[in-house]
Design a protein around this motif. Sequence first.
Motif, PDB file in Angstrom:
ATOM      1  N   ARG A  45       0.836  -1.212   0.000  1.00  0.00           N
ATOM      2  CA  ARG A  45       0.000   0.000   0.000  1.00  0.00           C
ATOM      3  C   ARG A  45       0.867   1.256   0.000  1.00  0.00           C
ATOM      4  NH1 ARG A  45      -3.397  -3.012   3.975  1.00  0.00           N
ATOM      5  NH2 ARG A  45      -5.240  -3.755   2.833  1.00  0.00           N
ATOM      6  N   GLN A  46       1.934   1.252   0.796  1.00  0.00           N
ATOM      7  CA  GLN A  46       2.829   2.404   0.817  1.00  0.00           C
ATOM      8  C   GLN A  46       3.462   2.628  -0.554  1.00  0.00           C
ATOM      9  OE1 GLN A  46       5.348   1.102   4.030  1.00  0.00           O
ATOM     10  NE2 GLN A  46       4.293   2.353   5.544  1.00  0.00           N
ATOM     11  N   GLN A  64      -8.781  -3.269  -4.506  1.00  0.00           N
ATOM     12  CA  GLN A  64      -9.436  -4.504  -4.925  1.00  0.00           C
ATOM     13  C   GLN A  64      -8.446  -5.426  -5.622  1.00  0.00           C
ATOM     14  OE1 GLN A  64     -12.560  -4.376  -8.056  1.00  0.00           O
ATOM     15  NE2 GLN A  64     -13.856  -5.391  -6.534  1.00  0.00           N
ATOM     16  N   ARG A  65      -7.595  -4.863  -6.491  1.00  0.00           N
ATOM     17  CA  ARG A  65      -6.582  -5.684  -7.164  1.00  0.00           C
ATOM     18  C   ARG A  65      -5.587  -6.256  -6.164  1.00  0.00           C
ATOM     19  NH1 ARG A  65      -6.277  -1.378 -10.616  1.00  0.00           N
ATOM     20  NH2 ARG A  65      -4.049  -1.029 -10.252  1.00  0.00           N
ATOM     21  N   LEU A  66      -5.259  -5.481  -5.146  1.00  0.00           N
ATOM     22  CA  LEU A  66      -4.352  -5.978  -4.110  1.00  0.00           C
ATOM     23  C   LEU A  66      -4.939  -7.206  -3.428  1.00  0.00           C
ATOM     24  CD1 LEU A  66      -1.924  -5.811  -2.198  1.00  0.00           C
ATOM     25  CD2 LEU A  66      -3.185  -4.093  -0.877  1.00  0.00           C
ATOM     26  N   ASP A  70      -7.646   4.684  -9.556  1.00  0.00           N
ATOM     27  CA  ASP A  70      -8.650   4.837  -8.504  1.00  0.00           C
ATOM     28  C   ASP A  70      -8.241   3.984  -7.299  1.00  0.00           C
ATOM     29  OD1 ASP A  70     -11.063   4.202  -6.893  1.00  0.00           O
ATOM     30  OD2 ASP A  70     -12.091   5.368  -8.421  1.00  0.00           O
ATOM     31  N   PRO A  71      -8.128   4.589  -6.104  1.00  0.00           N
ATOM     32  CA  PRO A  71      -7.678   3.818  -4.932  1.00  0.00           C
ATOM     33  C   PRO A  71      -8.548   2.605  -4.624  1.00  0.00           C
ATOM     34  CG  PRO A  71      -7.627   6.173  -4.465  1.00  0.00           C
ATOM     35  CD  PRO A  71      -8.313   6.011  -5.784  1.00  0.00           C
ATOM     36  N   ALA A 121     -12.083   4.188 -18.796  1.00  0.00           N
ATOM     37  CA  ALA A 121     -12.147   2.984 -17.966  1.00  0.00           C
ATOM     38  C   ALA A 121     -10.761   2.594 -17.480  1.00  0.00           C
ATOM     39  CB  ALA A 121     -12.783   1.842 -18.759  1.00  0.00           C
ATOM     40  N   PHE A 122      -9.755   2.701 -18.353  1.00  0.00           N
ATOM     41  CA  PHE A 122      -8.407   2.342 -17.951  1.00  0.00           C
ATOM     42  C   PHE A 122      -7.873   3.289 -16.887  1.00  0.00           C
ATOM     43  CE2 PHE A 122      -3.773   2.650 -18.313  1.00  0.00           C
ATOM     44  CZ  PHE A 122      -3.434   1.338 -18.052  1.00  0.00           C
ATOM     45  N   ASP A 123      -8.151   4.588 -17.036  1.00  0.00           N
ATOM     46  CA  ASP A 123      -7.695   5.552 -16.039  1.00  0.00           C
ATOM     47  C   ASP A 123      -8.262   5.214 -14.664  1.00  0.00           C
ATOM     48  OD1 ASP A 123      -6.322   6.875 -17.996  1.00  0.00           O
ATOM     49  OD2 ASP A 123      -7.782   8.503 -18.226  1.00  0.00           O
TER      50      ASP A 123
END
Length: 212
Positions: A89-90, A196-198, A190-191, A183-185
């Motif tokens: 996250r950092q 979610q990907r994390l 977007d945090p 959509a890609f941006d």
Amino acid sequence: MNKPINATRQQLLDCGLELAKETGLRALTVRGLCQHAGVNPGSFVYHFGSRERYLAELLESWYAPLLRQMQWQQQQQPAALPRLQAMLRQLLEFISEHGGFIAHMLLDAAAGETAAQGFLSTLAPRHPKLLLQSIVDAQQAGELERGDPLHQALFLMSALGLPALTQHIIAGKPMLPGLIQQAFDTYAIDPRHTEQRLQWALRGLRPMESQP
């Protein structure tokens, strides 16, 4: 009234980072920096001696806060997987804030800018080593699938950090249709999407027997 020596030095570093974020390191000249900072070239030579030494200090001062944060996590968080999550996250917050500059620096290095190449060559034993150690610790704790830690680190960064860097590299360039670009941006920076990907990525690396 003359500025204190340390104030002049810091002003040159602050102005240099501002300029480098806009145009990259290759376009940063001593003359242009001094004009922008309102400092005479003699003061620049007094503080830094050369453009190469100046850029090396500029990059180190820019990078140091991230490294300190991640080192603090390593010292304060004994649990491997939460530590890895916190470090990621950092790193992602750093990329989100400085992605434009990082993209410039990668392009500078590819174009032969020695300061960028030199800085990138020093990174392996620093924050990447901290991430790799956390991955190894999480594997040993049974929280991640056993495997090549470097392979897993590259997987995580390609899923998490690479989209943000790509977005900064192609920003302002009409490379994708409008709706796809929007959509890609969102996907890239977007945090909520990043978090979610994390979670998806770490879930995918869990040991197979613990998968639902």
